[in-house]
Enzyme design. Structure first.
Site, mmCIF file in Angstrom:
data_model
loop_
_atom_site.group_PDB
_atom_site.id
_atom_site.type_symbol
_atom_site.label_atom_id
_atom_site.label_comp_id
_atom_site.label_asym_id
_atom_site.label_seq_id
_atom_site.Cartn_x
_atom_site.Cartn_y
_atom_site.Cartn_z
ATOM 1 N N GLY A 208 -32.824 9.971 -18.892
ATOM 2 C CA GLY A 208 -32.168 10.420 -17.675
ATOM 3 C C GLY A 208 -33.005 10.131 -16.452
ATOM 4 O O GLY A 208 -34.195 9.876 -16.559
ATOM 5 N N PRO A 209 -32.368 10.215 -15.289
ATOM 6 C CA PRO A 209 -33.078 9.923 -14.041
ATOM 7 C C PRO A 209 -34.211 10.919 -13.802
ATOM 8 O O PRO A 209 -34.202 12.014 -14.382
ATOM 9 C CB PRO A 209 -31.998 10.079 -12.964
ATOM 10 C CG PRO A 209 -30.712 10.256 -13.660
ATOM 11 C CD PRO A 209 -30.973 10.594 -15.075
ATOM 12 N N PRO A 210 -35.169 10.574 -12.962
ATOM 13 C CA PRO A 210 -36.284 11.468 -12.670
ATOM 14 C C PRO A 210 -35.804 12.778 -12.064
ATOM 15 O O PRO A 210 -34.849 12.791 -11.296
ATOM 16 C CB PRO A 210 -37.108 10.690 -11.634
ATOM 17 C CG PRO A 210 -36.642 9.295 -11.679
ATOM 18 C CD PRO A 210 -35.256 9.305 -12.223
ATOM 19 N N GLY A 211 -36.465 13.855 -12.437
ATOM 20 C CA GLY A 211 -36.183 15.142 -11.821
ATOM 21 C C GLY A 211 -35.015 15.900 -12.400
ATOM 22 O O GLY A 211 -34.644 16.950 -11.898
ATOM 23 N N HIS A 431 -12.846 3.636 -6.342
ATOM 24 C CA HIS A 431 -13.204 2.643 -7.352
ATOM 25 C C HIS A 431 -12.982 3.199 -8.764
ATOM 26 O O HIS A 431 -12.302 2.601 -9.593
ATOM 27 C CB HIS A 431 -14.662 2.223 -7.145
ATOM 28 C CG HIS A 431 -15.153 1.197 -8.113
ATOM 29 N ND1 HIS A 431 -15.295 -0.112 -7.787
ATOM 30 C CD2 HIS A 431 -15.524 1.302 -9.412
ATOM 31 C CE1 HIS A 431 -15.736 -0.791 -8.836
ATOM 32 N NE2 HIS A 431 -15.892 0.061 -9.843
ATOM 33 N N GLU A 432 -13.549 4.377 -8.995
ATOM 34 C CA GLU A 432 -13.437 4.952 -10.337
ATOM 35 C C GLU A 432 -12.003 5.360 -10.654
ATOM 36 O O GLU A 432 -11.531 5.169 -11.777
ATOM 37 C CB GLU A 432 -14.378 6.152 -10.484
ATOM 38 C CG GLU A 432 -15.858 5.823 -10.353
ATOM 39 C CD GLU A 432 -16.309 4.711 -11.301
ATOM 40 O OE1 GLU A 432 -15.749 4.596 -12.414
ATOM 41 O OE2 GLU A 432 -17.210 3.941 -10.918
ATOM 42 N N ASP A 508 -18.641 -4.844 -13.283
ATOM 43 C CA ASP A 508 -17.262 -4.971 -13.768
ATOM 44 C C ASP A 508 -16.883 -6.438 -13.897
ATOM 45 O O ASP A 508 -16.308 -6.867 -14.894
ATOM 46 C CB ASP A 508 -16.277 -4.325 -12.780
ATOM 47 C CG ASP A 508 -16.491 -2.828 -12.682
ATOM 48 O OD1 ASP A 508 -17.056 -2.253 -13.616
ATOM 49 O OD2 ASP A 508 -16.072 -2.258 -11.650
HETATM 50 P P1 ADP Z 1 -38.148 15.154 -15.217
HETATM 51 O O1 ADP Z 1 -39.132 15.372 -16.304
HETATM 52 O O2 ADP Z 1 -36.762 14.895 -15.712
HETATM 53 O O3 ADP Z 1 -38.557 14.119 -14.206
HETATM 54 P P2 ADP Z 1 -38.948 17.785 -14.471
HETATM 55 O O4 ADP Z 1 -38.679 18.528 -15.713
HETATM 56 O O5 ADP Z 1 -40.353 17.352 -14.247
HETATM 57 O O6 ADP Z 1 -38.021 16.503 -14.382
HETATM 58 O O7 ADP Z 1 -38.432 18.621 -13.234
HETATM 59 C C1 ADP Z 1 -39.267 19.007 -12.183
HETATM 60 C C2 ADP Z 1 -38.934 20.402 -11.698
HETATM 61 O O8 ADP Z 1 -37.629 20.445 -11.142
HETATM 62 C C3 ADP Z 1 -38.930 21.411 -12.797
HETATM 63 O O9 ADP Z 1 -40.185 21.951 -13.005
HETATM 64 C C4 ADP Z 1 -37.952 22.466 -12.280
HETATM 65 O O10 ADP Z 1 -38.559 23.325 -11.371
HETATM 66 C C5 ADP Z 1 -36.955 21.626 -11.529
HETATM 67 N N1 ADP Z 1 -35.833 21.271 -12.405
HETATM 68 C C6 ADP Z 1 -35.507 20.029 -12.802
HETATM 69 N N2 ADP Z 1 -34.424 20.051 -13.598
HETATM 70 C C7 ADP Z 1 -34.050 21.344 -13.697
HETATM 71 C C8 ADP Z 1 -32.994 22.016 -14.400
HETATM 72 N N3 ADP Z 1 -32.113 21.336 -15.149
HETATM 73 N N4 ADP Z 1 -32.917 23.347 -14.282
HETATM 74 C C9 ADP Z 1 -33.800 24.028 -13.544
HETATM 75 N N5 ADP Z 1 -34.820 23.466 -12.886
HETATM 76 C C10 ADP Z 1 -34.952 22.136 -12.937
HETATM 77 ZN ZN ZN Z 2 -16.369 -0.265 -11.780
#
Ligand code: ADP
Ligand code: ZN
Length: 629
Positions: A208-211, A431-432, A508
């Site tokens: 999955g994407p970062p964060g 689009h979708e 596409d």
């Molecule tokens: P990733 O590893 O996917 O890059 P992290 O787990 O490091 O993301 O997320 C960084 C911070 O963002 C977490 O410590 C939390 O505080 C917050 N966070 C990210 N995703 C969630 C989530 N699904 N629910 C609650 N907090 C989240």
């Molecule tokens: Zn498309």
């Protein structure tokens, strides 16, 4: 949090002993130069001898050392150089005559200065090396000195004490959490699984994407199971010395085995797990490859029943070496997606637990305003809002604080090119919806499972997910044509609404063209070209512009291109025609998409029914509900 490197050598422990040693040597060497050793001319020595003042003479190497009686009971020691080439037998006679005690000593070369001469530069170089190394190691985010290099940098958290993260802290990614529950159960009750001889996943890949909370999720698994959590990042493995990364992996698994059951979390596994080959020719990849090989062999080596589960995270699964995702390694993949509006609300609520909200705060509104944001972004929103309130000495966080926080973070995301503007969102929705509506309008397309405008994987802005009703081995020409029409539906909708297409449809078009090419060249579905297979083959007779072999002439090549073009054009017109005819439905889907971001099959059908009911029965659609009946 305690750091898990008991064996890492702390350089500070070396500094003091080293200084002491150097000091000791210095004292030893310089201390030998007794200040009372007065060096005198030979004549002065002889004079003392004549005056009977000498008590004792030592003939040592090239010097004479004599103890001289001074005033009172005092003694003085003098040194003088022996005269080269002089017969000393006379001196010896004289000494004997005068009854002066004398001894001869061969000059023993003093060992210490020699050692010093060798040790000091060495110590200097060594010290410099340590110093530099520490700085470099720090710069690469590394550990201590060269002795610590091979030790894994995995941080160990004792789950029961240090990580209290549980699933209740993870919001908005319920599906992913659900899939990880099995891992928790296994870690809690390994015996049950052992007794049954059940196959346990060794490795889970979070994609999955970062964060989005992949790290958080892995920690929560450890927290729920109450097991230690070792975490490190793929980039940690790639060090400046070849072989270090591999040593780290070995050490990590050693540490983990001693603590099992436990979780090893490897963030950014693409750092080591990138597909081998390719750019390898540029060199410098040996290290990563060695590390990867070590990881693979460790994973193969340990029995899953020992209770180690490896969780890895990546946002680029497509670059991973296929060997990593083979059975018995990271054979289970869990997608951690960007949250939908409900998920975002839940995430905001989780993070708002720690702050005091004003009565008027409506997190629903905040959730609706933040499409595309991930958990980390939302955590930031809550924190920014709280900070704003604190700056103004308020005791509660207001809706206004949230609004401003969202604006600020959105701006940051826009700079990074991650956030969608309202404009773009609308375009993506059309689009979708175009894909979806064409899919619902042609006979033989796979049913639409879900449409979303939440950016999914990297590169794709939205997604229309179609599930095949059954596994298919044979595809009819009409089915392939329907598929192409669906692929072109997104672009057609953009053209219909905006009169102009965007760059978002490139994937596409690629897929549509590839399908059409296969129809023409592989499946013999073109009347004009007949039932021939065209393409590269052994014994090919022609080379194309790229130097690739093909078995057809340039003239045929042009005809193939024309045919492919025709297949595409036909379906493009068809898609546009469908969407024009059902424009009201298209608009309704778009409005609903903008509101809810993700629509499932039932909702889509309900929208279609709703629109058609209000339009009456004169629309004459060929959609799902006016099918062949
Ligand atoms: P990733 O590893 O996917 O890059 P992290 O787990 O490091 O993301 O997320 C960084 C911070 O963002 C977490 O410590 C939390 O505080 C917050 N966070 C990210 N995703 C969630 C989530 N699904 N629910 C609650 N907090 C989240
Ligand atoms: Zn498309």
């Amino acid at each position: 949090m305690k750091t898990a490197n008991p064996r890492k050598i702390d350089l500070r422990r070396f500094v003091l002993p080293a200084l002491l040693l150097i000091g000791l040597i210095a004292v030893n060497v310089y201390g030998r130069r007794d200040p009372s050793h007065e060096e005198v001319p030979y004549s002065a020595f002889l004079a003392e001898l004549e005056q009977d003042k000498l008590q004792r003479v030592e003939i040592r190497g090239r010097v004479l050392i004599a103890d001289v009686k001074a005033a009172g009971d005092e003694m003085r020691r003098i040194t003088t150089k022996r005269l080269p080439g002089i017969d000393e037998s006379k001196l010896v006679e004289k000494l004997t005559d005068k009854g002066i005690e004398f001894v001869g000593k061969a000059e023993e070369p003093s060992v210490l200065p020699v050692i010093m001469g060798w040790l000091v530069p060495f110590a200097l170089i060594f010290g410099l090396y340590f110093f530099l190394f520490r700085r470099i190691a720090k710069n690469v985010g590394g550990s201590g000195g060269p002795f610590g290099v091979g030790k894994s940098k995995a941080k160990r958290f004792d789950a029961t004490q240090d990580t209290k993260v549980t699933f209740s802290d993870v919001a908005g990614i319920d599906e992913s959490v659900g899939e990880m529950k099995e891992v928790v159960d296994f870690l809690k009750n390994p015996e049950r699984y052992k007794a049954l001889g059940a196959k346990i996943p060794k490795g889970v890949l979070l994609v999955g994407p970062p964060g989005t909370g992949k790290t958080l999720l892995a920690k929560a698994v450890a927290g729920e199971a109450g097991v230690p959590f070792f975490s490190l990042s793929g980039s940690d493995f790639v060090e400046m010395f070849v072989g270090v990364g591999a040593a780290r992996v070995r050490d990590l698994f050693e540490q983990a085995a001693a603590q099992s059951p436990c979780i090893i979390f490897i963030d950014e596994i693409d750092g080591i797990g990138k597909s081998r080959g390719g750019a390898a020719a540029f060199g410098g990849h040996d290290e990563r490859e060695q590390t990867l090989n070590q990881l693979l062999s460790e994973m193969d080596g340990f029995d899953a029943r020992t209770g180690i589960v490896i969780i890895a995270a990546t946002n680029r699964p497509e670059v991973l070496d296929p060997a990593l995702v083979r059975a018995g390694r990271f054979d289970r993949q869990v997608v951690v997606d960007r949250p939908s509006v409900d998920g975002r609300l839940a995430t905001l609520q989780v993070h708002a637990r720690q702050i005091r909200l004003a009565e008027t705060v409506d997190l629903h509104v905040v959730a609706r305003r933040t499409p595309g944001m991930v958990g980390a972004d939302l955590a930031k929103v809550v924190n920014e809002a709280a900070l704003a309130a604190a700056r103004q000495y308020r005791s509660e966080v207001t809706q206004h604080d949230f609004e401003e926080a969202v604006d600020r973070i959105q701006l940051g995301l826009e700079k990074q090119g991650r956030a969608m503007s309202e404009e773009e969102k609308r375009r993506v929705a059309f689009h979708e919806a175009g894909h979806a509506l064409v899919a619902m309008s042609v006979d033989k397309a796979d049913p639409v499972h879900r449409v979303t405008i939440i950016p999914r994987s990297i590169g794709a802005l939205g997604a229309t997910l179609q599930l095949p009703t059954e596994d298919r081995y044979l595809l009819l020409k009409s089915e392939l044509e329907d598929r192409i029409a669906v692929m072109l539906g997104g672009r057609a909708a953009e053209r219909l609404v905006y009169g102009e297409v965007s760059s978002g449809a490139s994937n596409d078009l690629e897929r549509a063209t590839e399908t059409a090419r296969q129809m023409v060249t592989k499946f013999g579905m073109s009347e004009a070209l007949g039932a021939l297979s065209y393409g590269r083959s052994r014994g090919a007779r022609y080379l194309d512009a790229m130097g690739e072999e093909r078995n057809y002439s340039e003239e045929t090549g042009r005809r193939i291109d024309r045919e492919i073009h025709q297949v595409i054009d036909l379906q493009d017109v068809r898609a546009l025609e469908i969407l024009t005819r059902r424009r009201a439905v298209l608009d309704a889907i778009v409005e609903r998409l903008l509101e809810e971001e993700t629509l499932n099959a039932e909702t889509l059908q309900a929208i279609v029914v709703g629109v058609e009911m209000s339009e009456g029965s004169n629309s004459g659609t060929t959609g799902v509900f006016s099918a062949e009946a």
